[in-house]
Design a protein around this motif. Structure first.
Motif, short mmCIF file in Angstrom:
data_model
loop_
_atom_site.label_atom_id
_atom_site.label_comp_id
_atom_site.label_asym_id
_atom_site.label_seq_id
_atom_site.Cartn_x
_atom_site.Cartn_y
_atom_site.Cartn_z
N ASN A 205 -70.43 -84.47 -52.86
CA ASN A 205 -69.41 -83.90 -53.74
C ASN A 205 -69.59 -84.38 -55.18
O ASN A 205 -69.38 -83.62 -56.12
CB ASN A 205 -68.02 -84.23 -53.24
CG ASN A 205 -67.69 -83.50 -51.96
OD1 ASN A 205 -68.07 -82.36 -51.79
ND2 ASN A 205 -67.00 -84.16 -51.06
N HIS A 206 -69.95 -85.65 -55.37
CA HIS A 206 -70.23 -86.14 -56.72
C HIS A 206 -71.40 -85.39 -57.32
O HIS A 206 -71.37 -84.96 -58.48
CB HIS A 206 -70.56 -87.63 -56.71
CG HIS A 206 -69.38 -88.51 -56.52
ND1 HIS A 206 -69.50 -89.82 -56.15
CD2 HIS A 206 -68.05 -88.30 -56.63
CE1 HIS A 206 -68.31 -90.38 -56.05
NE2 HIS A 206 -67.42 -89.47 -56.33
N PHE A 207 -72.45 -85.24 -56.53
CA PHE A 207 -73.65 -84.56 -56.99
C PHE A 207 -73.34 -83.11 -57.38
O PHE A 207 -73.78 -82.62 -58.41
CB PHE A 207 -74.74 -84.60 -55.92
CG PHE A 207 -76.05 -84.03 -56.37
CD1 PHE A 207 -76.92 -84.77 -57.16
CD2 PHE A 207 -76.41 -82.75 -56.02
CE1 PHE A 207 -78.12 -84.24 -57.59
CE2 PHE A 207 -77.61 -82.20 -56.45
CZ PHE A 207 -78.47 -82.95 -57.23
N ASN A 208 -72.56 -82.43 -56.55
CA ASN A 208 -72.21 -81.04 -56.84
C ASN A 208 -71.32 -80.92 -58.07
O ASN A 208 -71.39 -79.93 -58.80
CB ASN A 208 -71.54 -80.39 -55.63
CG ASN A 208 -72.51 -80.16 -54.50
OD1 ASN A 208 -73.72 -80.11 -54.69
ND2 ASN A 208 -71.99 -80.05 -53.29
N ALA A 209 -70.47 -81.92 -58.30
CA ALA A 209 -69.56 -81.87 -59.44
C ALA A 209 -70.28 -82.15 -60.76
O ALA A 209 -70.08 -81.45 -61.75
CB ALA A 209 -68.42 -82.86 -59.25
#
Length: 182
Positions: free
Chosen positions: A130-134
């Motif tokens: 989720n961090h990577f996608n954000a």
């Protein structure tokens, strides 16, 4: 046509104003600290006990798209440092969360007095999916990285090897118990 649409909008808004809100969907992403969610839940429960809050984990585009087309929704998400508005909605800056680097206390990075960007790039990095996608440009530092969907699994992997950039509220318990080092 403009006057007629304006009158319809006025009637619609007055009807919405008169309706009591009984439910509010709040969208959030992985970057929102759990402590903030708990604080908001407790505050709303105290001040407006009849409103039921739904805490829904959504990606940024899905949350903002829903906000733009429907009522009784709110999104709490990380600012993307982009000046263009993709959706016709209003934004309000609530502040910022704190992040830090974490590794196993025995990891080579934990033994260093100060850690450089070059040293981080040489070691295995775990990144929340989720961090990577954000914000991929912010969270991905090492070319040797692993995406992990679940925070519990990320923490367990981190206890054994590698390093990660995590919210301080997420890692606090593990630092206090000596399982991770900041």
């Amino acid at each position: 046509l403009l006057v007629r649409n304006s009158e319809k909008l006025d009637v619609h808004m007055l009807n919405l104003y008169r309706q009591e809100i009984s439910q509010l969907d709040i969208f959030h992403d992985i970057l929102v600290p759990s402590s903030l969610i708990v604080h908001i839940e407790q505050y709303i429960a105290e001040k407006h006990p009849k409103i039921r809050l739904n805490w829904l984990h959504r990606n940024r585009d899905e949350a903002l798209s829903t906000l733009a087309r429907s009522n009784h929704h709110l999104a709490i998400m990380q600012h993307t440092y982009d000046n263009r508005a993709d959706y016709p909605i209003s934004y309000l800056n609530l502040g910022s969360g704190t992040f830090s680097l974490y590794a196993n206390p025995e990891h080579v990075l934990s033994q260093l007095e100060t850690v450089s960007l070059g040293e981080l790039q040489l070691e295995k990095q775990y990144i929340s999916e989720n961090h990577f996608n954000a914000m991929p440009n912010f969270f991905q530092v090492s070319p040797d990285f692993r995406l992990v969907s679940n925070n519990d699994i990320l923490i367990e992997l981190l206890k054994k090897d590698g390093w990660a950039l995590l919210s301080t509220s997420l890692a606090e318990h593990y630092v206090d118990t000596g399982q991770l080092k900041q």
